[in-house]
Design a protein around this motif. Structure first.
Motif, PDB file in Angstrom:
ATOM      1  N   ILE A 199       0.871  -1.408   0.231  1.00  0.00           N
ATOM      2  CA  ILE A 199       0.412  -0.045   0.041  1.00  0.00           C
ATOM      3  C   ILE A 199       1.148   1.309   0.035  1.00  0.00           C
ATOM      4  CG2 ILE A 199      -2.201   1.229   1.290  1.00  0.00           C
ATOM      5  CD1 ILE A 199      -2.675  -1.179   2.615  1.00  0.00           C
ATOM      6  N   ARG A 200       0.901   2.150  -0.774  1.00  0.00           N
ATOM      7  CA  ARG A 200       1.070   3.524  -0.643  1.00  0.00           C
ATOM      8  C   ARG A 200       0.727   4.355   0.274  1.00  0.00           C
ATOM      9  NH1 ARG A 200       0.479   6.131  -6.217  1.00  0.00           N
ATOM     10  NH2 ARG A 200       1.683   8.097  -5.778  1.00  0.00           N
ATOM     11  N   THR A 201       1.566   5.163   0.563  1.00  0.00           N
ATOM     12  CA  THR A 201       1.212   5.917   2.000  1.00  0.00           C
ATOM     13  C   THR A 201       1.441   7.541   1.776  1.00  0.00           C
ATOM     14  OG1 THR A 201       3.325   5.863   2.569  1.00  0.00           O
ATOM     15  CG2 THR A 201       0.989   3.929   3.593  1.00  0.00           C
ATOM     16  N   ASP A 202       2.192   7.693   0.271  1.00  0.00           N
ATOM     17  CA  ASP A 202       2.104   9.485   0.082  1.00  0.00           C
ATOM     18  C   ASP A 202       1.257   9.163  -0.430  1.00  0.00           C
ATOM     19  OD1 ASP A 202       1.766   9.722  -3.133  1.00  0.00           O
ATOM     20  OD2 ASP A 202       2.675   7.463  -1.951  1.00  0.00           O
ATOM     21  N   SER A 203       0.835  10.813  -0.018  1.00  0.00           N
ATOM     22  CA  SER A 203      -0.263  12.348  -0.392  1.00  0.00           C
ATOM     23  C   SER A 203      -1.023  11.453  -1.297  1.00  0.00           C
ATOM     24  CB  SER A 203      -0.007  13.619  -0.119  1.00  0.00           C
ATOM     25  OG  SER A 203       1.475  13.948  -1.618  1.00  0.00           O
ATOM     26  N   MET A 204      -0.305  10.992  -3.002  1.00  0.00           N
ATOM     27  CA  MET A 204      -1.341  11.194  -4.319  1.00  0.00           C
ATOM     28  C   MET A 204      -1.669   9.232  -4.359  1.00  0.00           C
ATOM     29  SD  MET A 204      -0.720  13.688  -5.378  1.00  0.00           S
ATOM     30  CE  MET A 204      -1.412  13.046  -6.916  1.00  0.00           C
ATOM     31  N   SER A 205      -1.562   9.174  -2.832  1.00  0.00           N
ATOM     32  CA  SER A 205      -2.227   8.037  -3.089  1.00  0.00           C
ATOM     33  C   SER A 205      -3.441   7.181  -2.951  1.00  0.00           C
ATOM     34  CB  SER A 205      -1.444   6.642  -1.420  1.00  0.00           C
ATOM     35  OG  SER A 205      -1.748   5.801  -1.302  1.00  0.00           O
TER      36      SER A 205
END
Length: 267
Positions: A199-205
């Motif tokens: 799972i991506r947790t960056d602001s664009m996820s």
């Protein structure tokens, strides 16, 4: 349409809402429909200012405002996940429209209406219904190594996670039982868990939140899903969609030997 949309939703969710109505909700509805009521009430509408010769009927500008309100309510509620989000959005924009129409009718009517709204906010603020849920906040996947668990992987900064939170809480209230637990993990603080479920947790996820159904520590399925071509298969986190996607009724029946979720509320 602006009036019928929230009323239809209330009728559809009558059983859920009937036990949760408050004085704030009643007064909020009264304020939201006040312009419509005074414009159509005999004995009052005759003395109100009107740009046309039909004081007890809406003029073209008022009809235009109501049509615009209907469109806004429909557009904003397309992504609503619960009845609370639906009716609160409808009432919020209905009050804005009423304030504009009262102000257009007479500046003093507009000021009086705005004062009523301020008084309502001060003495009867919007009260998000908070029912006790059965959600456990976890720090390690070892905590859910036995039985079925429905885990919500979320981040505190994500607006979508905040929208899904009351839906997940309501499901936990209905389905949580011995052998089937509900948990939440803040993967913004646990990178290892985010990596485990890719799972991506960056602001664009667009993978937040992610809900995972686990049995004895093993993941059975999750939503949303990243397809083999790398594209994210979006998932709309409504109660109905979550129940169907994770087969919550079947899981509940399995761990309770056929007992229905509704039966638990009567115990």
């Amino acid at each position: 349409m602006a009036i019928l949309t929230p009323l239809f939703f209330v009728f559809r969710n009558y059983k859920e809402i009937s036990g949760k109505v408050t004085a704030a909700l009643f007064f909020n509805i009264a304020l939201s429909t006040l312009f419509f009521v005074v414009r159509k009430t005999p004995g009052i509408c005759e003395v109100l200012p009107s740009t046309e010769n039909t004081p007890c009927d809406f003029d073209w500008r008022e009809m235009e405002a109501f049509m615009f309100l209907s469109c806004i309510i429909v557009i904003r509620n397309r992504s609503a996940l619960s009845w609370y989000q639906t009716y609160s959005t409808a009432l919020q924009f209905a009050k804005l429209t009423s304030a504009y129409l009262f102000w257009r009718m007479n500046i003093y009517f507009g000021l009086f209406y705005m004062i009523l709204c301020v008084i309502r906010l001060y003495f009867l603020p919007d009260d998000r219904i908070k029912l006790p849920d059965s959600v456990e906040y976890l720090n390690d996947l070892q905590d859910c190594s036995k039985g079925y668990w429905l885990i919500c992987l979320y981040s505190t900064w994500s607006p979508q996670c905040q929208k899904v939170a009351p839906v997940f809480s309501e499901l936990s209230r209905q389905y949580s039982c011995e052998g089937f637990k509900f948990g939440k993990i803040d993967i913004g603080r646990h990178d290892d868990i985010a990596k485990k479920f890719k799972i991506r947790t960056d602001s664009m996820s667009q993978q937040l939140p992610t809900i995972v159904l686990m049995q004895d520590g093993a993941g059975l399925q999750k939503r949303p899903v990243v397809q083999t071509n790398g594209k994210l298969q979006k998932f709309h986190f409504t109660e109905e969609n979550i129940v169907q996607a994770f087969h919550l009724n079947q899981v509940y029946n399995e761990v309770t030997k056929g007992k229905k979720p509704e039966d638990k509320k009567k115990d």
